[in-house]
Design a protein around this motif. Structure first.
Motif, PDB file in Angstrom:
ATOM      1  N   ALA A   9     -16.462  46.322 111.228  1.00 46.55           N
ATOM      2  CA  ALA A   9     -17.541  47.178 110.731  1.00 46.55           C
ATOM      3  C   ALA A   9     -18.264  47.866 111.889  1.00 46.55           C
ATOM      4  CB  ALA A   9     -18.525  46.355 109.903  1.00 46.55           C
ATOM      5  N   LEU A  10     -18.508  47.143 112.967  1.00 44.86           N
ATOM      6  CA  LEU A  10     -19.191  47.731 114.131  1.00 44.86           C
ATOM      7  C   LEU A  10     -18.315  48.783 114.797  1.00 44.86           C
ATOM      8  CD1 LEU A  10     -20.764  44.498 115.665  1.00 44.86           C
ATOM      9  CD2 LEU A  10     -21.987  46.350 114.503  1.00 44.86           C
ATOM     10  N   ALA A  11     -17.028  48.480 114.944  1.00 43.70           N
ATOM     11  CA  ALA A  11     -16.112  49.443 115.569  1.00 43.70           C
ATOM     12  C   ALA A  11     -16.042  50.719 114.748  1.00 43.70           C
ATOM     13  CB  ALA A  11     -14.729  48.829 115.729  1.00 43.70           C
ATOM     14  N   GLN A  12     -15.927  50.575 113.433  1.00 39.72           N
ATOM     15  CA  GLN A  12     -15.856  51.751 112.571  1.00 39.72           C
ATOM     16  C   GLN A  12     -17.150  52.551 112.640  1.00 39.72           C
ATOM     17  OE1 GLN A  12     -15.177  50.934 108.425  1.00 39.72           O
ATOM     18  NE2 GLN A  12     -14.517  53.033 108.023  1.00 39.72           N
ATOM     19  N   ALA A  13     -18.277  51.866 112.661  1.00 40.29           N
ATOM     20  CA  ALA A  13     -19.568  52.561 112.716  1.00 40.29           C
ATOM     21  C   ALA A  13     -19.731  53.362 114.006  1.00 40.29           C
ATOM     22  CB  ALA A  13     -20.705  51.554 112.567  1.00 40.29           C
ATOM     23  N   MET A  14     -19.104  52.894 115.083  1.00 35.55           N
ATOM     24  CA  MET A  14     -19.211  53.603 116.363  1.00 35.55           C
ATOM     25  C   MET A  14     -18.017  54.503 116.637  1.00 35.55           C
ATOM     26  SD  MET A  14     -20.971  50.933 119.024  1.00 35.55           S
ATOM     27  CE  MET A  14     -20.143  49.408 118.611  1.00 35.55           C
ATOM     28  N   GLY A  15     -17.038  54.521 115.739  1.00 33.83           N
ATOM     29  CA  GLY A  15     -15.857  55.356 115.936  1.00 33.83           C
ATOM     30  C   GLY A  15     -14.933  54.824 117.014  1.00 33.83           C
ATOM     31  N   LEU A  16     -14.818  53.500 117.107  1.00 33.51           N
ATOM     32  CA  LEU A  16     -13.988  52.865 118.121  1.00 33.51           C
ATOM     33  C   LEU A  16     -12.865  52.069 117.479  1.00 33.51           C
ATOM     34  CD1 LEU A  16     -16.828  51.295 120.303  1.00 33.51           C
ATOM     35  CD2 LEU A  16     -15.537  53.356 120.810  1.00 33.51           C
ATOM     36  N   THR A  17     -11.865  51.749 118.274  1.00 31.89           N
ATOM     37  CA  THR A  17     -10.865  50.778 117.837  1.00 31.89           C
ATOM     38  C   THR A  17     -11.410  49.391 118.172  1.00 31.89           C
ATOM     39  OG1 THR A  17      -9.726  50.715 119.968  1.00 31.89           O
ATOM     40  CG2 THR A  17      -8.981  52.381 118.366  1.00 31.89           C
ATOM     41  N   LEU A  18     -10.809  48.358 117.597  1.00 30.91           N
ATOM     42  CA  LEU A  18     -11.241  47.002 117.930  1.00 30.91           C
ATOM     43  C   LEU A  18     -11.005  46.703 119.402  1.00 30.91           C
ATOM     44  CD1 LEU A  18     -10.135  44.954 114.814  1.00 30.91           C
ATOM     45  CD2 LEU A  18     -12.460  45.416 115.573  1.00 30.91           C
ATOM     46  N   ASP A  19      -9.903  47.193 119.958  1.00 31.68           N
ATOM     47  CA  ASP A  19      -9.634  46.981 121.381  1.00 31.68           C
ATOM     48  C   ASP A  19     -10.743  47.583 122.239  1.00 31.68           C
ATOM     49  OD1 ASP A  19      -7.314  45.608 120.893  1.00 31.68           O
ATOM     50  OD2 ASP A  19      -5.984  47.298 121.320  1.00 31.68           O
ATOM     51  N   GLU A  20     -11.164  48.787 121.906  1.00 32.41           N
ATOM     52  CA  GLU A  20     -12.234  49.431 122.672  1.00 32.41           C
ATOM     53  C   GLU A  20     -13.540  48.659 122.536  1.00 32.41           C
ATOM     54  OE1 GLU A  20     -10.854  54.111 122.399  1.00 32.41           O
ATOM     55  OE2 GLU A  20     -11.922  53.214 120.726  1.00 32.41           O
ATOM     56  N   LEU A  21     -13.843  48.208 121.330  1.00 32.59           N
ATOM     57  CA  LEU A  21     -15.079  47.463 121.107  1.00 32.59           C
ATOM     58  C   LEU A  21     -15.102  46.163 121.901  1.00 32.59           C
ATOM     59  CD1 LEU A  21     -17.761  47.212 119.450  1.00 32.59           C
ATOM     60  CD2 LEU A  21     -16.427  45.841 117.844  1.00 32.59           C
ATOM     61  N   LEU A  22     -13.955  45.502 121.974  1.00 30.84           N
ATOM     62  CA  LEU A  22     -13.885  44.219 122.652  1.00 30.84           C
ATOM     63  C   LEU A  22     -13.627  44.346 124.147  1.00 30.84           C
ATOM     64  CD1 LEU A  22     -11.902  42.266 119.943  1.00 30.84           C
ATOM     65  CD2 LEU A  22     -14.365  42.279 120.337  1.00 30.84           C
TER      66      LEU A  22
END
Length: 110
Positions: A55-68
């Motif tokens: 949900a956080l990645a989608q809200a920021m327009g990121l992939t999970l890899d980028e978020l982590l």
């Protein structure tokens, strides 16, 4: 001996949030989580679950890899099969014969 602390997933969330100019309140609203939960994740008091990370990645327009904070994958990109074939050699065309109840019952052994 020097110990290097590796930032956890919550710290990466905070870094990504700040880099994109979101406040905790704005990101929490966009992701559908509480501000309290987001704050606790960022400081490491709560674990980052898969659902919340998505949900956080989608809200920021990121992939999970980028978020982590993971490096980009070096795996080759997958290509789609041509539309006329399947992995088992059959056809996906709409002209393929389908059994109707009548033809199915007619082919049933007596």
């Amino acid at each position: 001996m020097s110990v290097t602390k590796i930032p956890g997933p919550g710290a990466n969330v905070a870094i990504c949030r700040k880099a994109r100019g979101f406040s905790q309140v704005a990101l929490a609203r966009r992701a559908g989580v509480s501000v309290s939960l987001l704050s606790k994740i960022e400081v490491g008091d709560r674990a980052l679950t898969q659902g919340i990370a998505a949900a956080l990645a989608q809200a920021m327009g990121l992939t999970l890899d980028e978020l982590l904070g993971m490096p980009p994958s070096s795996a080759p990109t997958r290509t789609a099969l041509p539309p006329s074939t399947t992995p088992f050699g059959g056809s996906t065309s709409p002209t393929r014969r389908r059994h109707t109840p009548r033809t199915f019952l007619a082919s049933w052994p007596s």
